[in-house]
Write a protein that holds these residues in place. Sequence first.
Motif, mmCIF file in Angstrom:
data_model
loop_
_atom_site.group_PDB
_atom_site.id
_atom_site.type_symbol
_atom_site.label_atom_id
_atom_site.label_comp_id
_atom_site.label_asym_id
_atom_site.label_seq_id
_atom_site.Cartn_x
_atom_site.Cartn_y
_atom_site.Cartn_z
ATOM 1 N N ILE A 47 -7.282 28.892 53.432
ATOM 2 C CA ILE A 47 -5.832 28.813 52.948
ATOM 3 C C ILE A 47 -5.680 27.591 52.009
ATOM 4 N N GLU A 48 -6.281 26.312 52.433
ATOM 5 C CA GLU A 48 -6.027 25.328 51.440
ATOM 6 C C GLU A 48 -6.797 25.684 50.027
ATOM 7 N N LEU A 49 -7.762 26.381 49.991
ATOM 8 C CA LEU A 49 -8.525 26.742 48.715
ATOM 9 C C LEU A 49 -7.642 27.760 48.112
ATOM 10 N N TYR A 50 -7.063 28.671 48.746
ATOM 11 C CA TYR A 50 -6.162 29.618 47.982
ATOM 12 C C TYR A 50 -4.979 28.726 47.205
ATOM 13 N N ARG A 51 -4.677 27.930 47.938
ATOM 14 C CA ARG A 51 -3.315 27.318 47.668
ATOM 15 C C ARG A 51 -3.609 26.249 46.383
ATOM 16 N N LEU A 52 -4.781 25.632 46.523
ATOM 17 C CA LEU A 52 -5.310 24.857 45.244
ATOM 18 C C LEU A 52 -5.461 25.736 44.110
ATOM 19 N N ARG A 53 -6.139 26.724 44.411
ATOM 20 C CA ARG A 53 -6.380 27.723 43.123
ATOM 21 C C ARG A 53 -4.918 28.074 42.516
ATOM 22 N N SER A 54 -4.048 28.279 43.444
ATOM 23 C CA SER A 54 -2.652 28.784 42.902
ATOM 24 C C SER A 54 -2.015 27.593 42.085
ATOM 25 N N ASP A 55 -2.262 26.184 42.562
ATOM 26 C CA ASP A 55 -1.678 24.976 41.978
ATOM 27 C C ASP A 55 -2.382 24.576 40.743
ATOM 28 N N ILE A 56 -3.722 25.086 40.514
ATOM 29 C CA ILE A 56 -4.408 24.887 39.373
ATOM 30 C C ILE A 56 -4.041 25.692 38.439
ATOM 31 N N ARG A 57 -3.942 27.153 38.642
ATOM 32 C CA ARG A 57 -3.402 28.246 37.784
ATOM 33 C C ARG A 57 -2.233 27.846 37.161
ATOM 34 N N SER A 58 -1.082 27.409 37.967
ATOM 35 C CA SER A 58 0.247 27.256 37.825
ATOM 36 C C SER A 58 0.358 26.036 36.737
ATOM 37 N N TYR A 59 -0.453 24.981 37.068
ATOM 38 C CA TYR A 59 -0.755 23.864 36.077
ATOM 39 C C TYR A 59 -1.094 24.335 34.577
ATOM 40 N N LEU A 60 -2.280 25.046 34.686
ATOM 41 C CA LEU A 60 -2.562 25.546 33.378
ATOM 42 C C LEU A 60 -1.798 26.393 32.569
ATOM 43 N N VAL A 61 -1.054 27.183 33.303
ATOM 44 C CA VAL A 61 0.043 27.946 32.607
ATOM 45 C C VAL A 61 1.002 27.119 32.074
ATOM 46 N N LYS A 62 1.678 25.946 32.925
ATOM 47 C CA LYS A 62 2.619 25.013 32.377
ATOM 48 C C LYS A 62 2.004 24.174 31.272
ATOM 49 N N HIS A 63 0.923 23.662 31.377
ATOM 50 C CA HIS A 63 0.210 23.016 30.424
ATOM 51 C C HIS A 63 -0.007 23.510 28.881
ATOM 52 N N THR A 64 -0.392 24.878 29.180
ATOM 53 C CA THR A 64 -0.413 25.688 27.826
ATOM 54 C C THR A 64 0.903 25.967 27.030
ATOM 55 N N ALA A 65 1.645 25.909 28.071
ATOM 56 C CA ALA A 65 3.251 26.379 27.506
ATOM 57 C C ALA A 65 3.574 25.221 26.842
ATOM 58 N N GLY A 66 3.015 23.901 27.023
ATOM 59 C CA GLY A 66 3.628 22.617 26.385
ATOM 60 C C GLY A 66 4.284 22.018 27.545
ATOM 61 N N GLY A 67 4.306 22.471 28.814
ATOM 62 C CA GLY A 67 4.921 21.633 29.995
ATOM 63 C C GLY A 67 4.303 20.700 30.490
ATOM 64 N N TYR A 68 4.494 19.230 30.438
ATOM 65 C CA TYR A 68 3.773 18.266 30.983
ATOM 66 C C TYR A 68 4.318 17.502 32.153
ATOM 67 N N THR A 69 5.365 18.202 32.695
ATOM 68 C CA THR A 69 6.141 17.577 33.687
ATOM 69 C C THR A 69 5.048 17.265 35.197
ATOM 70 N N VAL A 70 4.244 18.158 35.060
ATOM 71 C CA VAL A 70 3.500 18.335 36.447
ATOM 72 C C VAL A 70 2.376 16.983 36.155
ATOM 73 N N ASP A 71 2.088 16.514 35.013
ATOM 74 C CA ASP A 71 1.209 15.377 34.830
ATOM 75 C C ASP A 71 1.761 13.987 35.185
ATOM 76 N N GLU A 72 3.317 14.155 34.756
ATOM 77 C CA GLU A 72 3.822 13.082 35.304
ATOM 78 C C GLU A 72 4.441 13.039 36.861
ATOM 79 N N TYR A 73 4.451 14.047 37.332
ATOM 80 C CA TYR A 73 4.722 14.225 38.849
ATOM 81 C C TYR A 73 3.524 13.819 39.512
ATOM 82 N N SER A 74 2.375 13.982 39.144
ATOM 83 C CA SER A 74 1.253 13.869 39.791
ATOM 84 C C SER A 74 0.921 12.277 39.890
ATOM 85 N N VAL A 75 1.299 11.648 38.845
ATOM 86 C CA VAL A 75 1.398 10.026 38.789
ATOM 87 C C VAL A 75 2.107 9.443 39.908
#
Length: 207
Positions: A47-75
């Motif tokens: 279940i953790e692997l499924y959720r990590l995959r979901s987070d990574i996919r969501s990150y890629l979508v946001k980053h590709t669209a120019g949304g860098y808020t996740v990078d700020e949040y991760s810090v």
Amino acid sequence: MRQYVRLIDFMLSLGTAIQDYLPEDERANVPDLKSFLDEWTSRTSLIELYRLRSDIRSYLVKHTAGGYTVDEYSVTSSQPLEVSMRGFMELIDFMKHLAEGTLDYLPEDQRVGQLTADQVIEKWMKGKSYFAARSLRHDLKSYIRLYKSGDYSVDEILSWYDLSYIPERFGCEEWELFASRLCSIDAHVERKRKDLLIKGFGWLGFR
């Protein structure tokens, strides 16, 4: 905004493994990415692997669209993880096992062979020490007490881990499910206490 707890947890583990906190010339036995992934996935639940995959996919979508808020949040977002690890650690671990046992990560029509709450408790207890079982009981009682007093801070911690599924899956509030299983958990704690005493007397040479 999503909390990205699994992605943050993964990045923290990766940073520790590659010794990112040390100067370059002081890093020794640093694993390559493949070795780290093999080791990390071997100790991570499905279940953790499924959720990590979901987070990574969501990150890629946001980053590709120019949304860098996740990078700020991760810090800036390691504090909630540290807070939750200090408090209610066993409850969080149990809730993860309960979600996995009830196949909460799958669509409703794909959930085959789900475990009941009692079966999950039985399975969880088999792999835990007396002290872990007692800590879970303490966490559950503390949660019930806080909830009844109007303090919902633990619910917020559970939401960081996407563990707010009980009302939907069990048709009741978290405190109601926990309260209904306290007797069962008490019995497990008592059995583990007796087993610990028997082992202790055995180590001392008593039969």
